[in-house]
Every structure is written in C-alpha cells, then in structure tokens.
Motif scaffolding. Sequence first.
Motif, PDB file in Angstrom:
ATOM      1  N   LEU A 150      -6.095  -8.574  -1.327  1.00 37.84           N
ATOM      2  CA  LEU A 150      -6.104  -7.623  -0.218  1.00 37.84           C
ATOM      3  C   LEU A 150      -6.223  -6.186  -0.721  1.00 37.84           C
ATOM      4  O   LEU A 150      -6.959  -5.370  -0.152  1.00 37.84           O
ATOM      5  N   LEU A 151      -5.523  -5.878  -1.799  1.00 40.92           N
ATOM      6  CA  LEU A 151      -5.597  -4.527  -2.359  1.00 40.92           C
ATOM      7  C   LEU A 151      -6.973  -4.249  -2.963  1.00 40.92           C
ATOM      8  O   LEU A 151      -7.477  -3.124  -2.888  1.00 40.92           O
ATOM      9  N   ARG A 152      -7.586  -5.273  -3.576  1.00 40.59           N
ATOM     10  CA  ARG A 152      -8.959  -5.099  -4.065  1.00 40.59           C
ATOM     11  C   ARG A 152      -9.900  -4.785  -2.900  1.00 40.59           C
ATOM     12  O   ARG A 152     -10.772  -3.911  -3.004  1.00 40.59           O
ATOM     13  N   GLY A 153      -9.717  -5.509  -1.798  1.00 40.01           N
ATOM     14  CA  GLY A 153     -10.539  -5.257  -0.624  1.00 40.01           C
ATOM     15  C   GLY A 153     -10.363  -3.838  -0.101  1.00 40.01           C
ATOM     16  O   GLY A 153     -11.342  -3.148   0.220  1.00 40.01           O
ATOM     17  N   MET A 154      -9.118  -3.376  -0.034  1.00 37.28           N
ATOM     18  CA  MET A 154      -8.846  -2.021   0.453  1.00 37.28           C
ATOM     19  C   MET A 154      -9.439  -0.967  -0.480  1.00 37.28           C
ATOM     20  O   MET A 154     -10.036   0.022  -0.026  1.00 37.28           O
ATOM     21  N   ALA A 155      -9.292  -1.170  -1.798  1.00 34.42           N
ATOM     22  CA  ALA A 155      -9.789  -0.186  -2.763  1.00 34.42           C
ATOM     23  C   ALA A 155     -11.302  -0.065  -2.692  1.00 34.42           C
ATOM     24  O   ALA A 155     -11.866   1.046  -2.701  1.00 34.42           O
ATOM     25  N   ILE A 156     -11.992  -1.197  -2.608  1.00 36.56           N
ATOM     26  CA  ILE A 156     -13.457  -1.149  -2.612  1.00 36.56           C
ATOM     27  C   ILE A 156     -13.995  -0.673  -1.274  1.00 36.56           C
ATOM     28  O   ILE A 156     -15.057  -0.017  -1.208  1.00 36.56           O
ATOM     29  N   LEU A 157     -13.297  -0.960  -0.177  1.00 40.15           N
ATOM     30  CA  LEU A 157     -13.719  -0.435   1.121  1.00 40.15           C
ATOM     31  C   LEU A 157     -13.557   1.083   1.168  1.00 40.15           C
ATOM     32  O   LEU A 157     -14.394   1.789   1.749  1.00 40.15           O
ATOM     33  N   PHE A 158     -12.519   1.592   0.561  1.00 40.55           N
ATOM     34  CA  PHE A 158     -12.354   3.040   0.467  1.00 40.55           C
ATOM     35  C   PHE A 158     -13.518   3.659  -0.314  1.00 40.55           C
ATOM     36  O   PHE A 158     -14.063   4.698   0.068  1.00 40.55           O
ATOM     37  N   LEU A 159     -13.912   2.988  -1.408  1.00 37.82           N
ATOM     38  CA  LEU A 159     -15.046   3.466  -2.195  1.00 37.82           C
ATOM     39  C   LEU A 159     -16.328   3.444  -1.357  1.00 37.82           C
ATOM     40  O   LEU A 159     -17.124   4.402  -1.394  1.00 37.82           O
ATOM     41  N   ALA A 160     -16.537   2.366  -0.598  1.00 36.39           N
ATOM     42  CA  ALA A 160     -17.742   2.262   0.228  1.00 36.39           C
ATOM     43  C   ALA A 160     -17.781   3.368   1.280  1.00 36.39           C
ATOM     44  O   ALA A 160     -18.841   3.965   1.538  1.00 36.39           O
ATOM     45  N   ILE A 161     -16.643   3.662   1.891  1.00 39.62           N
ATOM     46  CA  ILE A 161     -16.585   4.726   2.900  1.00 39.62           C
ATOM     47  C   ILE A 161     -16.916   6.075   2.277  1.00 39.62           C
ATOM     48  O   ILE A 161     -17.654   6.892   2.862  1.00 39.62           O
ATOM     49  N   CYS A 162     -16.396   6.317   1.077  1.00 40.23           N
ATOM     50  CA  CYS A 162     -16.689   7.577   0.385  1.00 40.23           C
ATOM     51  C   CYS A 162     -18.190   7.717   0.108  1.00 40.23           C
ATOM     52  O   CYS A 162     -18.770   8.794   0.311  1.00 40.23           O
ATOM     53  N   PHE A 163     -18.824   6.640  -0.338  1.00 38.66           N
ATOM     54  CA  PHE A 163     -20.266   6.691  -0.589  1.00 38.66           C
ATOM     55  C   PHE A 163     -21.035   6.884   0.714  1.00 38.66           C
ATOM     56  O   PHE A 163     -22.028   7.604   0.762  1.00 38.66           O
ATOM     57  N   GLN A 164     -20.563   6.228   1.761  1.00 37.14           N
ATOM     58  CA  GLN A 164     -21.236   6.344   3.050  1.00 37.14           C
ATOM     59  C   GLN A 164     -21.163   7.777   3.587  1.00 37.14           C
ATOM     60  O   GLN A 164     -22.094   8.254   4.241  1.00 37.14           O
ATOM     61  N   LEU A 165     -20.064   8.466   3.299  1.00 38.08           N
ATOM     62  CA  LEU A 165     -19.859   9.835   3.791  1.00 38.08           C
ATOM     63  C   LEU A 165     -20.409  10.886   2.834  1.00 38.08           C
ATOM     64  O   LEU A 165     -20.257  12.082   3.078  1.00 38.08           O
ATOM     65  N   GLY A 166     -21.032  10.448   1.740  1.00 36.52           N
ATOM     66  CA  GLY A 166     -21.593  11.396   0.794  1.00 36.52           C
ATOM     67  C   GLY A 166     -20.565  12.007  -0.141  1.00 36.52           C
ATOM     68  O   GLY A 166     -20.800  13.086  -0.701  1.00 36.52           O
ATOM     69  N   LEU A 167     -19.428  11.358  -0.310  1.00 32.24           N
ATOM     70  CA  LEU A 167     -18.341  11.890  -1.156  1.00 32.24           C
ATOM     71  C   LEU A 167     -18.279  11.167  -2.496  1.00 32.24           C
ATOM     72  O   LEU A 167     -17.245  11.186  -3.166  1.00 32.24           O
ATOM     73  N   GLU A 168     -19.375  10.541  -2.889  1.00 34.35           N
ATOM     74  CA  GLU A 168     -19.364   9.742  -4.109  1.00 34.35           C
ATOM     75  C   GLU A 168     -19.243  10.619  -5.343  1.00 34.35           C
ATOM     76  O   GLU A 168     -19.673  11.774  -5.352  1.00 34.35           O
ATOM     77  N   SER A 169     -18.641  10.038  -6.393  1.00 33.55           N
ATOM     78  CA  SER A 169     -18.552  10.710  -7.687  1.00 33.55           C
ATOM     79  C   SER A 169     -18.324   9.668  -8.764  1.00 33.55           C
ATOM     80  O   SER A 169     -17.806   8.564  -8.490  1.00 33.55           O
ATOM     81  N   LEU A 170     -18.694   9.995  -9.986  1.00 35.79           N
ATOM     82  CA  LEU A 170     -18.511   9.059 -11.094  1.00 35.79           C
ATOM     83  C   LEU A 170     -17.029   8.853 -11.391  1.00 35.79           C
ATOM     84  O   LEU A 170     -16.606   7.747 -11.742  1.00 35.79           O
ATOM     85  N   VAL A 171     -16.237   9.897 -11.244  1.00 33.04           N
ATOM     86  CA  VAL A 171     -14.794   9.779 -11.466  1.00 33.04           C
ATOM     87  C   VAL A 171     -14.190   8.779 -10.488  1.00 33.04           C
ATOM     88  O   VAL A 171     -13.367   7.930 -10.853  1.00 33.04           O
ATOM     89  N   LEU A 172     -14.602   8.858  -9.230  1.00 29.23           N
ATOM     90  CA  LEU A 172     -14.112   7.930  -8.207  1.00 29.23           C
ATOM     91  C   LEU A 172     -14.523   6.500  -8.539  1.00 29.23           C
ATOM     92  O   LEU A 172     -13.734   5.558  -8.388  1.00 29.23           O
ATOM     93  N   LEU A 173     -15.754   6.323  -9.016  1.00 32.27           N
ATOM     94  CA  LEU A 173     -16.234   4.992  -9.364  1.00 32.27           C
ATOM     95  C   LEU A 173     -15.449   4.421 -10.542  1.00 32.27           C
ATOM     96  O   LEU A 173     -15.069   3.241 -10.542  1.00 32.27           O
TER      97      LEU A 173
END
Length: 406
Positions: free
Chosen positions: A82-105
Amino acid sequence: MLNAMSTGRLFRVLVSANAASNLADGLAFVSIPLLAASLTSDPRLIAGLAAVYALVRLAVAVPIGVLVDRIDRRTVLAAANLLRGMAILFLAICFQLGLESLVLLYAAYGILGALESAADNAAVSLVPAYVRSRDLDRANGRISATQLIADEFAGPPLGGLLFAVAAAAPVFLMGGLWAAAGLLALALPRGRRPPVGGTERPPHRSFWKDASDGLRWLAGDRLVGGLAVVGALASFGYMLPFSVLVLFAQERLGVNAAGYGLILSVSAVGGLIGSFLTSPVRARLGYRTTILMSLLTGALSLFGLALTTEPAAAALFLATYILHAVVWGICATSLRQELVPDFLRGRVNSGTRTLGLLGLAAGSLAGGALATLDLALPVLTGGIVFIACTGLAAVLIQKRYMPVKA
C-alpha cells in the motif's frame, strides 16, 4: 487451526497479491529509467538509480528481517504494498502537474527499494503457513512462474507502450497494482506476533539482539548457512556476465537492440520451464542432487556462452542458464522455509539476502573490470565460479542434513 482447503485458498490469495506486485515491478523496470532519461541525458545519473536501489535494499535488509519477525507478517506485506502504491502515485501526480525532478525520482526509487525488501521478505516468510512442507517447492515454482510472466513478459512491453502514450501512465498503473496487492494481502488472516525461541517476546528486547540472533542461527546451521554461502558465491558468478551482457551481445554476437531484447525473452522462457520442472525433478532426485545438477548446468551454460558467437546458440545457452538459476532458487528457498524456525524466518531470510546482494555488487564490479580485457572473460569466469559453487555445495550440503520428504 487452518484446514487444507482454507490454506489452499489463502495461498491463492498470496499468489494473486504477488502477481499484482510483480506486474508493477515489471512496469517499473522499464518506466523508471525512461522517466530518468526524460529528465537527463547523463548516463551516470541514469545508472545511479539502479545503484541507489541496490544500496537501499542492502542497507535495510537486516532491519526488515527483524521487523518481519517482530510483527504480523500479513500486516507487513499489506502495508509495504500500500505504501509503495501511495509513493508511486504521488510521483505520478508530480509528473502530471509538471513538478518532476531527478531528486524526486531518486527519492521515490529509494523508497520503493526499501518497501520491496519488506514485501518480499514477508511474502517468503508467509508461504510455509499456507503450504504443506512437502509442497513447498511446487508452491515456490508457481510463485516463480507468476513472477517471470509478470516481470519479464507482461510488465516491460506494457510499460513501454503506456510510456509512449503518456509518461505518467505506467506510473499511475504501478500505483494501482501495488495498492491492489496490498488490499489482497489484507484478505489473509492476521497472525499473532512471532515469539522468540518458542516463548513470548520479552518487553524492551534490543533490536540488535534480535538481529544478531538471526545471524548467529544462520552461521551455526550447516545446511541453511551452507545454502547462504553458496548463494552469495552464485550471485557473484551471476553478475560477472550479466553486468556486461548488453556489450557482449552487441560486440561479440553482433545483435542490435531488438536482437538483444529477443535473446532476453528466450532466456526468460528457460526460467519459466524451470519453474514447472523443479518440483517433479526434486521429487525424483532429492534436493541435494537437484541442487548440484542445477549449479553444474549453470557452469556448463556459461562455458558454452563464452565460446559462441552465434545469437541463436547464445539465446539457448542463456535460457539454460536462467533455467538453472530458477531451479536453484526454488530449492534453496524451499529448504530455508522448511528448516528455519518460524520465529527466525524473517531474520534468516535477511541474512541470506544480504550475502546475495553483496555477491551481486562484487560480481558487477569484477565483471566490468574483466570485460576491459576481453568481453568473453567475465562469462568464462562466471562458469568457473559455478564449478566452485558445485564443489562447495557438495561439501556443505550433505545428504544427512537433508529433510526427509513424505
């Protein structure tokens, strides 16, 4: 007490959760590097993701083992997914909103590595609760087949296809799959907290005392400890050729990217065959002979690979090699599940995993160094290492230490 029918149903639930998790892993194998490549063209930063992932798994292996033995394993399995799902969904939302970064990845990938260690250890430790001792190798073969289909055949092409549609698409699917795996795990019965040495855990027991108990047991048991040592050496031998396999394929076999992918697909078929072959072979020959034959097969397949320049022959040798690796892995896991006391299973799994990860790291470094001399040298050396594994296993894993199967 759970009856045979209920344990069969519970094992199917565990396999289903494992299948959803493995499909997400297969998506991640392709999607995460593609996301990194969309952010940077520096190969060091892209390769660094795999290094961080491996280092995190190594760092958390022992603490995870203590955690799996201290609390309900079903809870660990469900929470990790469940925590893996939450962490990766947060990452997907950040990429979708244009907030992506290598540090975040990097941060997300490190978190995924830690949680994967927890989920894997808990799942392996739960199998003996739902499967009879005599059926452990068959159960682990089924788990291995599910993992290969999801990781090797379904996940990577699906991840590439979804990424072509939208960069965040496979990441959203990964999150959903891990969440589904966590919810499926919640359908398993909640167990009581494992005791220590057959008695209830004393209050305020030291974390490091728990960890050292598991490591001491592993070092003191001839068979399980021997399996761990052989596994570490086999991991070293495995990474010698696989750390430079793409270069070997391009320069020695003369294949392009598509040809390399086809060779890997054929090799995965070998693993799938091994998943179904292990149980009947073990039933006929016993664990010791099956293990020795599998390690010897690994050596011979690498010798053949080192000597060939034909892509078709190389694919067959690699398929044979992966078949051996699956047979060896199923036998070693089944024996560990059967022989390690339940209250120590998580810690012994972690100790074994730590040795294996160290072997993989050392094999990667040695493979790269040997490849600077000749690309066939890491492959040939890997075969020599597996000859050593066979000899070591013959000494350490003696018949009188083998469990008697009904």
